[in-house]
Design a protein around this motif. Structure first.
Motif, short mmCIF file in Angstrom:
data_model
loop_
_atom_site.label_atom_id
_atom_site.label_comp_id
_atom_site.label_asym_id
_atom_site.label_seq_id
_atom_site.Cartn_x
_atom_site.Cartn_y
_atom_site.Cartn_z
N GLN A 189 -5.62 72.58 -74.39
CA GLN A 189 -6.56 71.97 -73.43
C GLN A 189 -8.01 72.29 -73.74
O GLN A 189 -8.89 72.10 -72.91
CB GLN A 189 -6.30 72.43 -71.98
CG GLN A 189 -4.85 72.43 -71.53
CD GLN A 189 -4.71 72.91 -70.09
OE1 GLN A 189 -5.14 72.24 -69.15
NE2 GLN A 189 -4.12 74.07 -69.90
N THR A 192 -13.38 69.07 -74.57
CA THR A 192 -13.98 68.36 -73.44
C THR A 192 -13.86 66.86 -73.66
O THR A 192 -13.71 66.40 -74.81
CB THR A 192 -15.47 68.71 -73.31
OG1 THR A 192 -16.14 68.22 -74.48
CG2 THR A 192 -15.68 70.22 -73.22
N GLU A 194 -16.12 64.83 -73.84
CA GLU A 194 -17.21 64.39 -74.71
C GLU A 194 -16.85 64.53 -76.19
O GLU A 194 -17.18 63.67 -77.00
CB GLU A 194 -18.49 65.21 -74.45
CG GLU A 194 -19.15 64.94 -73.10
CD GLU A 194 -18.40 65.56 -71.93
OE1 GLU A 194 -17.79 66.63 -72.12
OE2 GLU A 194 -18.40 64.97 -70.84
N ASP A 195 -16.19 65.64 -76.55
CA ASP A 195 -15.98 65.86 -77.99
C ASP A 195 -14.53 65.67 -78.44
O ASP A 195 -14.24 65.72 -79.63
CB ASP A 195 -16.49 67.25 -78.40
CG ASP A 195 -15.69 68.40 -77.77
OD1 ASP A 195 -14.71 68.13 -77.05
OD2 ASP A 195 -16.05 69.57 -78.02
N VAL A 215 -6.60 68.13 -74.53
CA VAL A 215 -7.48 68.13 -73.34
C VAL A 215 -6.73 68.65 -72.11
O VAL A 215 -5.52 68.90 -72.17
CB VAL A 215 -8.03 66.71 -73.07
CG1 VAL A 215 -8.95 66.29 -74.20
CG2 VAL A 215 -6.90 65.70 -72.87
N GLN A 219 -5.66 65.34 -67.51
CA GLN A 219 -6.38 64.19 -68.08
C GLN A 219 -5.42 63.25 -68.81
O GLN A 219 -5.50 63.07 -70.03
CB GLN A 219 -7.50 64.69 -69.00
CG GLN A 219 -8.64 65.27 -68.18
CD GLN A 219 -9.69 65.99 -69.00
OE1 GLN A 219 -9.41 66.52 -70.07
NE2 GLN A 219 -10.90 66.02 -68.49
#
Ligand SMILES: [Mg+2]
Length: 366
Positions: A189, A192, A194-195, A215, A219
């Motif tokens: 996990q 993020t 974003e990346d 992640v 999610q």
């Protein structure tokens, strides 16, 4: 019924996307005694950042589950597991310990291995994977050399702990210097939103066997999106605890396979159900674990020995490669990079009561 909370020293620090283990790991051990004096053992191996705390496992067994077990008929195992499921929410590790101890006790009394009680044996050895998670990679290089000389063929690189460059450097070094090893990658996990997509695609270009849980557990949409972008199988671990999560993961298309753990599923039977659901939906299954002693490794070994759907090997390495000392009375058997399935009654090996006492932080009354 007796319960102990143990603290087991470990040989090194290990970093993961969700947290660090250093110094020791804590487990809870359960011992059930039948009227004839035969005993059965089980282990709860919680990790507070992943499944739950040892304090919760101890209380679940000692306070909430105890009244549903003491004095019951051993052959009412399914009813006891149902009562355990209802009397305390979550605490899946405690329920795994209970089912393990009930199966060990039943196996010892009826002179059958636990795998026989789970449907019979489909394999006698299981390929072992060892996890690479030391923030000091030079220490892991020494471990990798030891693994190759021990004929271990599978490793899992714990990624997402110290930047993308560190992950790619380790993958490239292992590919170049340890070509005999098959590599899997587990982010626990750690990425993020974003990346995640860029980093996972980069790692996928190294063609590991699979990439696990990049992640956060919840999610699901992002897991599905990442899965669509890579040509390497994506495994769910923290997203899938039991059969209910497996049903949702299947509906939402988040993974190509799943890491099966008795500590997440709440027992061996439910773990077997998760594996069968995965297979029925065209997915693979891997024999994962938590920070465990050989006692929980044995439960997982019997599960995989009786579950043909778990085809990706197992990671029952802590007993040999991570604990300073295991609690079993004889060693958990790993030979030529394979876990060897016990053939004798119950789990096959019992804990050494002196070692249980030695590492106990506290224990319950009998
Ligand atoms: Mg994992």
């Amino acid at each position: 019924m007796a319960v102990w909370h143990l603290s087991l020293p470990v040989v090194s620090r290990r970093d993961h996307g969700i947290g660090t283990v250093a110094g020791s790991c804590e487990i809870v051990v359960l011992r059930l005694t039948a009227e004839d004096g035969t005993v059965g053992w089980g282990e709860a191996s919680p990790w507070s950042v992943f499944t739950g705390s040892p304090e919760a496992s101890f209380a679940a067994l000692d306070r909430y589950i105890r009244p549903h077990v003491v004095g019951r008929r051993l052959s009412d195992r399914a009813a006891m597991m149902q009562d355990a499921a209802r009397c305390v929410a979550h605490c899946t590790e405690a329920k795994a310990a209970l089912e393990t101890a009930l199966l060990d006790l039943t196996g010892r009394i009826t002179n059958q291995p636990v795998w026989s009680l789970l449907g019979g044996q489909c394999r006698s050895t299981i390929p072992l994977s060892v996890s690479i998670a030391n923030p000091d990679f030079s220490a892991d290089i020494a471990l990798l050399e030891r693994l190759v000389s021990d004929s271990v063929g599978l490793i899992k690189l714990k990624a997402g702990i110290a930047g993308h460059r560190f992950d790619m450097m380790r993958l490239e070094t292992i590919a170049k210097d340890f070509p005999s090893l098959r590599v899997r990658v587990d982010f626990n996990q750690g990425l993020t939103p974003e990346d995640a997509e860029v980093r996972v695609m980069d790692v996928a270009s190294m063609q590991p066997d699979f990439i696990e849980q990049p992640v956060a557990a919840h999610q699901f949409d992002l897991m599905a999106r990442i899965r669509d972008q890579i040509d390497v199988p994506l495994l769910a671990d923290e997203s899938v605890f039991g059969p209910e999560d497996m049903a949702r993961a299947t509906r939402e298309g988040i993974c190509d396979g799943v890491s099966i753990k008795i500590m997440k599923a709440g027992g061996l039977t439910r773990a077997q159900t998760v594996a069968r659901m995965a297979a029925a939906n065209g997915m693979t299954a891997y024999g994962g674990d938590m920070f465990e002693s050989g006692l929980a490794h044995l439960a997982g070994t019997h599960l995989i020995a009786a579950t043909p759907e778990i085809t990706l090997g197992c990671e029952f390495y802590q007993s040999k490669y991570y604990l300073t000392e295991d609690i079993l009375e004889s060693a958990f058997v790993i030979r030529d990079g394979q876990v060897v399935v016990p053939q004798n009654a119950g789990l096959g090996i019992q804990p050494d009561p002196d070692k249980v006492e030695k590492y106990a932080l506290r224990g319950s009354a009998e």
